[in-house]
Design a protein around this motif. Structure first.
Motif, PDB file in Angstrom:
ATOM      1  N   LEU A  73       0.861  -1.177   0.000  1.00  0.00           N
ATOM      2  CA  LEU A  73       0.000   0.000   0.000  1.00  0.00           C
ATOM      3  C   LEU A  73       0.901   1.231   0.000  1.00  0.00           C
ATOM      4  O   LEU A  73       1.766   1.370   0.869  1.00  0.00           O
ATOM      5  CB  LEU A  73      -0.891  -0.021   1.247  1.00  0.00           C
ATOM      6  N   LEU A 118       1.855  -4.229   6.583  1.00  0.00           N
ATOM      7  CA  LEU A 118       0.409  -4.438   6.479  1.00  0.00           C
ATOM      8  C   LEU A 118      -0.100  -5.351   7.588  1.00  0.00           C
ATOM      9  O   LEU A 118      -1.282  -5.333   7.918  1.00  0.00           O
ATOM     10  CB  LEU A 118       0.042  -5.018   5.108  1.00  0.00           C
ATOM     11  N   LEU A 130      -5.166  -2.299   5.867  1.00  0.00           N
ATOM     12  CA  LEU A 130      -6.112  -2.631   4.796  1.00  0.00           C
ATOM     13  C   LEU A 130      -7.544  -2.611   5.298  1.00  0.00           C
ATOM     14  O   LEU A 130      -8.456  -2.171   4.598  1.00  0.00           O
ATOM     15  CB  LEU A 130      -5.782  -3.999   4.194  1.00  0.00           C
ATOM     16  N   TRP A 141      -8.401  -1.088   0.642  1.00  0.00           N
ATOM     17  CA  TRP A 141      -7.387  -1.696  -0.210  1.00  0.00           C
ATOM     18  C   TRP A 141      -6.773  -0.724  -1.201  1.00  0.00           C
ATOM     19  O   TRP A 141      -5.690  -0.966  -1.710  1.00  0.00           O
ATOM     20  CB  TRP A 141      -7.993  -2.858  -0.982  1.00  0.00           C
ATOM     21  N   HIS A 142      -7.459   0.365  -1.521  1.00  0.00           N
ATOM     22  CA  HIS A 142      -6.989   1.257  -2.579  1.00  0.00           C
ATOM     23  C   HIS A 142      -6.685   2.664  -2.059  1.00  0.00           C
ATOM     24  O   HIS A 142      -6.568   3.597  -2.859  1.00  0.00           O
ATOM     25  CB  HIS A 142      -8.019   1.318  -3.707  1.00  0.00           C
ATOM     26  N   THR A 154      -4.893   5.977  -0.949  1.00  0.00           N
ATOM     27  CA  THR A 154      -3.635   6.608  -1.355  1.00  0.00           C
ATOM     28  C   THR A 154      -3.270   7.797  -0.465  1.00  0.00           C
ATOM     29  O   THR A 154      -2.130   8.237  -0.487  1.00  0.00           O
ATOM     30  CB  THR A 154      -3.697   7.096  -2.815  1.00  0.00           C
TER      31      THR A 154
END
Length: 116
Positions: free
Chosen positions: A27, A47, A101, A106-107, A109
């Motif tokens: 990540l 993570l 997470l 999960w995405h 930024t």
């Protein structure tokens, strides 16, 4: 399936099944508070830690060095709000105890931190 070696061994204490997209193995985040911003890359090792350990503490090590010496150093426990990609998380205290997470998505930024 047994001939292919796809059976869970009897000694296994935990089995994880993933349906759909597998979780990311890394990540990449920009973590910010005020005018201090830091890029962090969390690999599998990071993570597996909590948000406090993997995100907030590394950020604060930079943040506290950039602040005037008269300001007491910030700690993760002083976080009152955490925003992930602009969305406020329901509870900063709970997010600090969760994995990155799970807490950030999960995405994610960008993470914005707010302290008391």
């Amino acid at each position: 399936l047994a001939a292919a070696g796809l059976v869970v061994p009897p000694a296994a204490s935990r089995v994880e099944l993933t349906f759909g997209e597998p979780p990311p193995t890394e990540l990449r985040l920009r973590v910010a508070c005020g005018d201090v911003s830091v890029k962090l890359t969390l690999d599998k090792r990071w993570l597996g830690k909590t948000v406090a350990e993997a995100v907030v503490k590394p950020f604060l090590s930079v943040y506290n060095r950039r602040q005037p010496t008269a300001t007491p150093p910030r700690t993760p426990e002083q976080a009152v709000e955490i925003h992930a990609d602009g969305a406020k998380l329901p509870s900063a205290k709970e997010a600090l105890r969760m994995g990155p997470l799970e807490a950030l998505g999960w995405h994610c930024t960008r993470v914005d931190l707010f302290f008391s």
